[in-house]
Design an enzyme around this catalytic site. Sequence first.
Site, PDB file in Angstrom:
ATOM      1  N   ARG A 101     -27.223 -12.786  -8.268  1.00 23.32           N
ATOM      2  CA  ARG A 101     -27.617 -13.481  -7.048  1.00 23.32           C
ATOM      3  C   ARG A 101     -26.484 -13.297  -6.049  1.00 23.32           C
ATOM      4  O   ARG A 101     -25.311 -13.183  -6.436  1.00 23.32           O
ATOM      5  CB  ARG A 101     -27.857 -14.973  -7.299  1.00 23.32           C
ATOM      6  CG  ARG A 101     -29.169 -15.296  -8.013  1.00 23.32           C
ATOM      7  CD  ARG A 101     -30.368 -15.011  -7.111  1.00 23.32           C
ATOM      8  NE  ARG A 101     -31.628 -15.463  -7.688  1.00 23.32           N
ATOM      9  CZ  ARG A 101     -32.418 -14.727  -8.438  1.00 23.32           C
ATOM     10  NH1 ARG A 101     -32.056 -13.502  -8.759  1.00 23.32           N
ATOM     11  NH2 ARG A 101     -33.570 -15.204  -8.884  1.00 23.32           N
TER      12      ARG A 101
ATOM     13  N   GLU B 242     -30.534 -14.286   2.561  1.00 19.45           N
ATOM     14  CA  GLU B 242     -31.690 -13.409   2.418  1.00 19.45           C
ATOM     15  C   GLU B 242     -32.874 -13.983   3.193  1.00 19.45           C
ATOM     16  O   GLU B 242     -33.147 -15.183   3.076  1.00 19.45           O
ATOM     17  CB  GLU B 242     -32.053 -13.232   0.941  1.00 19.45           C
ATOM     18  CG  GLU B 242     -30.972 -12.500   0.152  1.00 19.45           C
ATOM     19  CD  GLU B 242     -31.366 -12.225  -1.302  1.00 19.45           C
ATOM     20  OE1 GLU B 242     -32.467 -12.653  -1.734  1.00 19.45           O
ATOM     21  OE2 GLU B 242     -30.566 -11.591  -2.007  1.00 19.45           O
TER      22      GLU B 242
ATOM     23  N   HIS C 224     -33.101  -6.892  -2.512  1.00 31.05           N
ATOM     24  CA  HIS C 224     -33.422  -7.749  -3.661  1.00 31.05           C
ATOM     25  C   HIS C 224     -34.726  -7.265  -4.293  1.00 31.05           C
ATOM     26  O   HIS C 224     -35.616  -8.054  -4.596  1.00 31.05           O
ATOM     27  CB  HIS C 224     -33.538  -9.216  -3.234  1.00 31.05           C
ATOM     28  CG  HIS C 224     -33.372 -10.183  -4.376  1.00 31.05           C
ATOM     29  ND1 HIS C 224     -32.924 -11.459  -4.213  1.00 31.05           N
ATOM     30  CD2 HIS C 224     -33.622 -10.049  -5.715  1.00 31.05           C
ATOM     31  CE1 HIS C 224     -32.882 -12.092  -5.377  1.00 31.05           C
ATOM     32  NE2 HIS C 224     -33.297 -11.245  -6.305  1.00 31.05           N
TER      33      HIS C 224
END
Length: 327
Positions: free
Chosen positions: A243, A272, A291
């Site tokens: 992460r 994000e 991602h």
Amino acid sequence: MTFKLGLTSDLLDSRGEPTFGRGPLELLDREPVIEWEYIPGKIDEITPDIAARYDGLYVNTQRVTAASVARADCRVRIVGRHGVGYDAVDVGALAARGVIVTNTPVAVRRPVAVAVLTFVFALAGRLFTKDRLTREGRWNERGNHMGLGLTTRTLGVIGAGGIGRELLALARPFGWRMLAADPYADPVAVRALGAELLPLEEMLPQADFVVATCLLNDETRHLMNARRFALMKREACFVNMARGPVADETALIEALRSGMIAGAGIDVFEQEPVDPANPLLTMDNVIVAPHALCWTDECFDAIAREGLGCMVDFAHGRTPKSVVRPR
């Protein structure tokens, strides 16, 4: 009694089709006890109104907080995460309200491990640099950008859980030395995969590729900070497949700018969607992805089958296979 299940609409692509394909939905359609639908609208956080309408929720990126389940009319009893990470879900608060949380730890192991190796191979081979040389007519400069062979290098993995162990198993045939840092890992299991378990501060100076595959929690937030980037070799690369907040992004940017480390592969960011002005996006020694590097048809099909399978089990009174235990 009917079990009403809500799926968040960000599981649909721009055409309105499920990103994981229609196959996994058969798990729900063949169950008369389950009535399911997509929750309409763009949702960043599960609201009390939503929690009052469904017995179960299958979520993608949404936050599920104590406030989500605080009202007396809360109906939801299970929240399933489409993926392995559950940092956006307050597992403890939900458990206190009798709500269980599931994720999909098995389905993501191979796809994420393959994505890690994709980054490592691209960084080791200077793939993007050589792509630019070719496109820009700079063929004769190729000798200035020699790649790194792997048999004389060391792979360091932060986090020896399911994904970390899968990565070690896939990486073993390449003949490099392999290290892992994880205070909770079983040393015997790590050794069986051909790796050595070390404290993080001992592993970092030895690794040529440092890969983060750990969960994000209070212990791992900014685990890779300025002090730890300074422990890495100047020739080493950092890959974050965990992460974004596992790495202090400001410290990472400075480490790359100053030459403290040689490069990075980044699939996850502290913010994000990533800010278009983020300096990582302009660095030639950084490879980035949204991602989504592990996203394949096989990956999403397996995630949905594992995740929706947990919903089916719960609807029939069975304990789901992938329950997240509150810390």
